[in-house]
Design a protein around this motif. Sequence first.
Motif, PDB file in Angstrom:
ATOM      1  N   UNK A 142     -18.226  31.408  38.385  1.00 18.01           N
ATOM      2  CA  UNK A 142     -18.800  32.747  38.490  1.00 18.01           C
ATOM      3  C   UNK A 142     -17.999  33.711  37.620  1.00 18.01           C
ATOM      4  N   UNK A 143     -18.655  34.759  37.156  1.00 13.77           N
ATOM      5  CA  UNK A 143     -17.967  35.731  36.299  1.00 13.77           C
ATOM      6  C   UNK A 143     -18.379  37.145  36.676  1.00 13.77           C
ATOM      7  N   UNK A 144     -17.457  38.049  36.422  1.00 15.42           N
ATOM      8  CA  UNK A 144     -17.744  39.465  36.591  1.00 15.42           C
ATOM      9  C   UNK A 144     -18.461  39.974  35.343  1.00 15.42           C
ATOM     10  N   UNK A 145     -19.092  41.125  35.479  1.00 16.34           N
ATOM     11  CA  UNK A 145     -19.873  41.711  34.388  1.00 16.34           C
ATOM     12  C   UNK A 145     -19.033  41.869  33.126  1.00 16.34           C
ATOM     13  N   UNK A 146     -17.844  42.426  33.260  1.00 18.89           N
ATOM     14  CA  UNK A 146     -17.013  42.673  32.071  1.00 18.89           C
ATOM     15  C   UNK A 146     -16.580  41.370  31.407  1.00 18.89           C
ATOM     16  N   UNK A 147     -16.330  40.340  32.210  1.00 14.46           N
ATOM     17  CA  UNK A 147     -15.965  39.036  31.647  1.00 14.46           C
ATOM     18  C   UNK A 147     -17.149  38.424  30.894  1.00 14.46           C
TER      19      UNK A 147
END
Length: 120
Positions: free
Chosen positions: A35-40
Amino acid sequence: MAYNIMSATCPSRIVLRRIGARWTVFIVNALEHEPMRFTALAARIQGITPKVLSETLRSMEEDGLISRTVFDENPPHVEYELTQLGRSLLVPLRAVRQWAEEHVPEVLAARANLTPNDAQ
């Protein structure tokens, strides 16, 4: 019910449109391992604007390809992850990605051989 992608009224065209959308392929590939955050995601997918990333993530969530988890922390953060349906896209997209990367020289050579009149 049998679906026929060649039929103008077939709902499978909606699915194909989602898969063929410019940034869907990149987002699926970016989320393959974790999973990733938006900025990543924005940093990983070079060239995508925050607006387009946001719109594409929203559409992919509506289509059941990704899930969005909001963490109630300070500050709060959101992670995006492929759903089981989204993960099922990895195999065919991996094949398309491999084909694209392997055939770059031929496609570039073909483009270089076109004159402006040929492109019309």
